[in-house]
Write an enzyme that holds these catalytic residues in place. Structure first.
Site, mmCIF file in Angstrom:
data_model
loop_
_atom_site.group_PDB
_atom_site.id
_atom_site.type_symbol
_atom_site.label_atom_id
_atom_site.label_comp_id
_atom_site.label_asym_id
_atom_site.label_seq_id
_atom_site.Cartn_x
_atom_site.Cartn_y
_atom_site.Cartn_z
ATOM 1 N N MET A 1 -14.125 13.970 40.276
ATOM 2 C CA MET A 1 -13.600 15.320 40.283
ATOM 3 C C MET A 1 -12.112 15.319 39.926
ATOM 4 S SD MET A 1 -15.955 17.530 41.001
ATOM 5 C CE MET A 1 -17.567 17.682 41.753
ATOM 6 N N CYS A 2 -11.665 16.370 39.287
ATOM 7 C CA CYS A 2 -10.272 16.510 38.889
ATOM 8 C C CYS A 2 -9.405 16.854 40.098
ATOM 9 C CB CYS A 2 -10.145 17.601 37.833
ATOM 10 S SG CYS A 2 -11.269 17.424 36.431
#
Length: 263
Positions: A1-2
């Site tokens: 995930m960013c």
């Protein structure tokens, strides 16, 4: 995930949020604590606002920790409102066009999450875009499509309604897994933040208290590393953060159903 970090308040050097804190966004690019992957090395980007209503934009495919230009830019540029993003790709190759934030007109936008069934709905969502927004698309990510679809649904005039209509267009989860969206975006006047998951937990996003200089920050993980000084933003609530305070508006299935019934 960013990972995401953003700020609004009195003008400060970008480095005060992106580089200098103990658990800064730059640190999170290699040592994230609340993501599936500790390393987010598929590019980075910053949008910032000044005198022009359109944001400045700097993006690159290098890992954030590998680009000296990033730390120099953050040291020299001051802004009253900016958004920064480090990418761990799920949809779309590693390219500058796929790095966040995305910008169009006065808006800038970044996203953490995914639409697992995007491959099956991508063509339908592209076809629904007005010509000008279709032509504005540069990359291949589900994130940019979310941004453009929100624009098509009236982001300029009613951000909450635009999000609700976009969630309706994405549709419910299927066997591919849950839809997860954590978005941070701005029109240069306010900072907007939103979390949603069709089931389970949505990607994290925290709001700081009032900072020493009177500003506020939002981040995927508390920048000081101490969660008791930050508040987890609630799911399905659009938060608008300005110098005057924080306004919230609920966005849930009932809102999307009401929009559909009105059409």
């Amino acid at each position: 995930m960013c990972r995401i970090a953003a700020y609004t308040g009195p003008a400060i050097p970008l480095e005060n949020i992106i580089v200098r804190p103990r658990h800064s966004l730059l640190t999170q690019s290699q040592h994230a604590n609340e993501a599936k992957l500790a390393v987010n090395g598929d590019g980075f980007g910053i949008s910032w606002y000044g005198q022009d209503e359109r944001p400045g934009l700097y993006r690159d495919v290098l890992p954030a920790w590998a680009d000296d230009n990033l730390t120099n830019l953050c040291r020299m540029v001051r802004s009253h409102l900016f958004i920064a993003h480090i990418r761990a790709s799920t949809v779309g190759e590693t390219s500058r066009a796929n790095c966040h934030p995305f910008a169009l007109g006065r808006w800038s936008f970044c996203h953490n999450g995914q639409i697992p069934h995007f491959g099956r709905i991508k063509r339908r969502m592209m076809a629904a875009l007005p010509d000008a927004l279709f032509d504005a698309r540069r990359g291949t990510t589900d994130s940019e499509m979310i941004f453009l679809t929100m624009q098509a649904h009236g982001l300029d005039t009613d951000p909450a309604a635009a999000i609700a209509a976009t969630l309706r267009d994405i549709g419910p989860e299927d066997a591919s897994g849950p839809v997860k969206l954590t978005c941070v975006f701005s029109d240069g006047q306010g900072l907007f933040a939103f979390r949603h998951a069709s089931s389970g937990d949505s990607p994290t996003l925290y709001l700081s208290g009032v900072l020493d200089n009177g500003g506020r920050a939002v981040a995927s993980e508390p920048l000081c590393g101490m969660t008791d000084r930050w508040t987890a933003l609630p799911c399905n609530m659009l938060c608008r953060i300005t110098a005057e305070g924080v306004q919230t508006e609920e966005i849930g299935p009932s809102r999307a159903a009401a929009l559909q019934a009105a059409e």
